[in-house]
Design an enzyme around this catalytic site. Sequence first.
Site, short mmCIF file in Angstrom:
data_model
loop_
_atom_site.label_atom_id
_atom_site.label_comp_id
_atom_site.label_asym_id
_atom_site.label_seq_id
_atom_site.Cartn_x
_atom_site.Cartn_y
_atom_site.Cartn_z
N ASP A 45 -32.34 -12.32 -24.64
CA ASP A 45 -32.25 -10.90 -25.01
C ASP A 45 -31.92 -10.05 -23.77
OD1 ASP A 45 -34.71 -11.01 -23.80
OD2 ASP A 45 -35.81 -10.04 -25.43
N GLU A 183 -41.90 -16.99 -15.99
CA GLU A 183 -41.09 -15.98 -15.30
C GLU A 183 -41.97 -15.12 -14.38
OE1 GLU A 183 -38.47 -13.59 -17.71
OE2 GLU A 183 -37.94 -12.29 -16.02
O1 KIV Z 1 -33.54 -13.02 -21.92
C1 KIV Z 1 -33.46 -13.80 -20.97
O2 KIV Z 1 -32.42 -13.97 -20.33
C2 KIV Z 1 -34.66 -14.54 -20.61
C3 KIV Z 1 -34.63 -15.29 -19.32
C4 KIV Z 1 -34.77 -14.31 -18.22
C5 KIV Z 1 -35.64 -16.35 -19.26
O3 KIV Z 1 -35.63 -14.49 -21.30
#
Ligand code: KIV
Length: 276
Positions: A45, A183
């Site tokens: 997202d 993260e």
């Molecule tokens: O939305 C995204 O790109 C993510 C990554 C940062 C893990 O959730």
Amino acid sequence: MTRISTATIRGKKIKNEKITMLTSYDYSMAAMVDEAGIDMILVGDSLGMVSLGYENTLAVTMDDMVHHTRAVVRGTQHAMVVGDMPFLSYHVSVEEAVRNAGRLIQEGGAQAVKLEGGVERIPVVKAILAAEIPVVAHIGLTPQSVNQFGGFRVQGKDLETAQKLIRDAKLLEEAGVFAITLEGVPGALAQKITESLSIPTIGIGAGKYCDGQVLVINDMLGMFKGHIPKFVKKFANLEPLIMEALKAYKSEVEAGTFPGEEHGYTISDDILEKLY
Ligand code: KIV
């Protein structure tokens, strides 16, 4: 060509092989990522920021995610495609969460879904798994919690939150997720979590001891003009190259040097004469 499966991903941890994951949002980029042999493609997202120009991920909808997931899936043959569940798509009710996860699989063509949160998500995770949909969890600096966190802040630096992250990871593993994205957590904590689990961890801003790594593709290719977090390594710096190409195009069109003879199609003089 067979696609990477959840068993392959879990097997990599057992064999002590690192897992590679990158985001993609469209057909062309996904095709390159796939050809490069990256194990997993996340239709994140983060789409909201890098492709749609929003300030954060909160405005991204299920329809956005389904649309981009389909494009990514069409560009891939080998990588496992994981569709990200956007804000509010799994928060209102378990039924809605299962329906929305199902859309990413049925309409989007993804092989798995990812959702943010720890122990509070266990009922939703279990229900999605009961619908035979593999789940990747995401804990730590979960971007959909930006307003709760008061910004994009590293998580797990104090005892209480570090212990919560360890507990969340364990409970998510017991619930049946096949991988956990970590993260924005200190590397030593990510290492502890990784060592305590039999399923793989995939880190982003979580140090080198995770079982795999994920980055936002626009960040790592150096083609995003917004804020780039400290944990990103630019493996290329495409933005100046793209700018150079765009400026060359503008000046050649304006000067009448593009298109050249070699870029056009011909018609016989015979036919041309008859046109007037
Ligand atoms: O939305 C995204 O790109 C993510 C990554 C940062 C893990 O959730």
